[in-house]
Motif scaffolding. Structure first.
Motif, short mmCIF file in Angstrom:
data_model
loop_
_atom_site.label_atom_id
_atom_site.label_comp_id
_atom_site.label_asym_id
_atom_site.label_seq_id
_atom_site.Cartn_x
_atom_site.Cartn_y
_atom_site.Cartn_z
N GLU A 1 85.72 -11.93 87.39
CA GLU A 1 86.73 -11.07 86.78
C GLU A 1 88.13 -11.44 87.27
OE1 GLU A 1 85.60 -7.12 87.72
OE2 GLU A 1 83.89 -7.07 86.32
N VAL A 2 88.23 -11.71 88.58
CA VAL A 2 89.54 -12.10 89.14
C VAL A 2 90.01 -13.41 88.52
CG1 VAL A 2 90.73 -12.82 91.23
CG2 VAL A 2 89.20 -10.85 91.29
N ILE A 3 89.10 -14.36 88.42
CA ILE A 3 89.47 -15.67 87.86
C ILE A 3 89.84 -15.54 86.39
CG2 ILE A 3 88.59 -17.96 87.28
CD1 ILE A 3 86.95 -17.85 89.86
N MET A 4 89.10 -14.75 85.65
CA MET A 4 89.43 -14.55 84.24
C MET A 4 90.79 -13.88 84.07
SD MET A 4 87.14 -15.90 82.33
CE MET A 4 87.55 -15.12 80.77
N ALA A 5 91.14 -12.97 85.02
CA ALA A 5 92.43 -12.28 84.94
C ALA A 5 93.60 -13.24 85.11
CB ALA A 5 92.50 -11.18 86.00
#
Length: 434
Positions: free
Chosen positions: A198-202
């Motif tokens: 999720e952090v990387i996608m953000a």
């Protein structure tokens, strides 16, 4: 004896002639726009009259000032670096396009290469974010999540099987509890993998792409600025003129040396190019005279440097704010600037920047000026009047006063040519003036 008498008569004649001329000159000085007249009746009453005779009059204002170039351009260091070659000195005459100095590019090229590297990295980052969903970083995070999820699924199946065996008494409890601990750990691993994804996608969302674009824009601006600085490695003259010292504030350091090998900083004033195709004279006037001067007025420039020569110019600016002295106290003086050109080559060569000059301004002119003596002015509650004789009639008329001249005071309205004005017996010094 006869010769002596003849000589004496000649002496008396010339003496009388000289006195007559002196009286005429004095009369012309005190009565420039009129003449004294007395009738027999006036003489009997002790009255003295002055006939109005308009004449041309002008007022001039002299302002002391300093000559400077009509236009100047400060040449500053194009970037932080060392002067490789200096081709001019103070006072040199230069033409448009002449090379003034050449800068060494060793330092700036190092910065330029760093800027290129930063620009390329920022550009690549923007490109990656455009397809962030299939980027290597996202794909690695997805694979890590899939691996932990598969491992968790396997452990969940083992927990179910071992629980059945434990219930049948086939395996000991510690073996079952061990597999349960491994399953719980794997659950935490799956949770961590999901959060990391999720952090990387953000990082590839709208805000992340905007931040990456800002970094790219900054890197591009830095690179373009260095490009412009490098384009000024060779400094040339934008127009013809004289190399002079740059303007320096009182608390600023003196200009740096122009010798080869001198290190200069970007923006440091090195020298100025003074365009002497036109000159300006800057002076000051006090608060009494400032309203007599306005842009567009014709001015005559003179100087002790070129005696007997008068140069025509024009007032181009009058300061709207009083000048300040060094202590910050307001002084009642205002800056006046005039501009002039010189076609005479020899005279042009004689004029130097910083020389003193005098501006003579014709602040007032009237070809039909009516001037009367101050003793003819009668002050009233409502203004000023004069006792006149017009067409044989004696009357009191209202008059409007204007400028003062050495020979009297100007009358703007109320009198006309041919009027006779009565002079008061009051002493001139006690007569009210406008």
């Amino acid at each position: 004896m006869g010769g002596f008498a003849s000589t004496r008569r000649k002496f008396v004649f010339f003496l009388a002639l000289g006195l007559l001329i002196l009286c005429l000159v004095a009369g012309a000085w005190f009565l420039p726009s009129g003449e004294l007249t007395q009738s027999s009746a006036s003489m009997a009453r002790g009255e003295e009259w002055m006939r109005v005779n308009p004449q041309a009059k002008t007022l001039q204002l002299d302002i002391e000032g300093t000559i400077s170039a009509g236009k100047s351009l400060v040449i500053a260091g194009p970037f932080d670096g060392v002067i490789q070659e200096s081709l001019v000195r103070m006072g040199d005459q230069v033409d448009t396009g002449d090379v003034l100095l050449v800068m060494d590019t060793t330092e700036i090229m190092r910065s330029y290469r760093d800027a290129q590297s930063a620009f390329l990295k920022a550009s690549m980052a923007v490109d990656v974010l455009k397809n962030w969903g299939v980027s290597p970083k996202v794909m690695r995070a997805k694979r890590a999540l899939e691996t932990t999820e598969a491992s968790l699924a396997s452990l969940e199946q083992q927990v179910v099987e071992l629980k059945r065996l434990l219930d049948l008494g086939i395996i000991p409890r510690n073996e079952y509890e061990g597999i349960v601990d491994r399953r719980n750990s794997e659950r935490d691993a799956v949770k961590g993998a999901r959060e990391e994804l999720e952090v990387i996608m953000a990082q590839g969302d709208e805000e992340g792409r905007f931040l990456a674009q800002l970094e790219l824009d900054n890197a591009e601006a830095t690179l373009q600025d260095l490009d412009r600085q490098l384009a000024n490695t060779t400094v040339t003259a934008e127009f013809s003129g004289i190399v002079v010292r740059p303007p320096v504030e009182e608390d600023a350091r003196l200009p740096v040396s122009l010798d080869a090998g001198t290190h200069v900083h970007k923006g440091t004033a090195l020298f100025s190019i003074a365009d002497t195709s036109r000159f300006v004279v800057t002076g000051t006037v006090d608060e009494i005279d400032v309203n007599r001067v306005r842009p567009g007025q014709r001015v005559i420039i003179t100087s002790d440097v070129f005696p007997g020569r008068e140069i025509s110019g024009e007032i181009i600016s009058v300061s709207a704010e009083a000048s300040l002295n060094q202590n910050g106290a307001r002084m009642p003086s205002f800056e006046v600037v005039s501009v002039f050109s010189v076609d005479d080559e020899n005279l042009h060569k004689a004029i130097r920047i910083g020389m003193s000059a005098r501006m003579t301004i014709e602040t007032y002119t009237n070809p039909e000026t009516i001037i009367i003596l101050p003793s003819a002015v009668i002050e009233t509650v409502d203004g000023y009047q004069a006792r006149i004789r017009r067409d044989g009639q004696i009357m009191m008329v209202d008059i409007e006063l204007g400028n003062s001249f050495p020979s009297g005071v100007e009358v703007l309205s109320g009198l006309r040519r041919g009027d006779e004005v009565q002079l008061s017996q009051i002493n001139h010094e006690n007569t009210p003036m406008p």
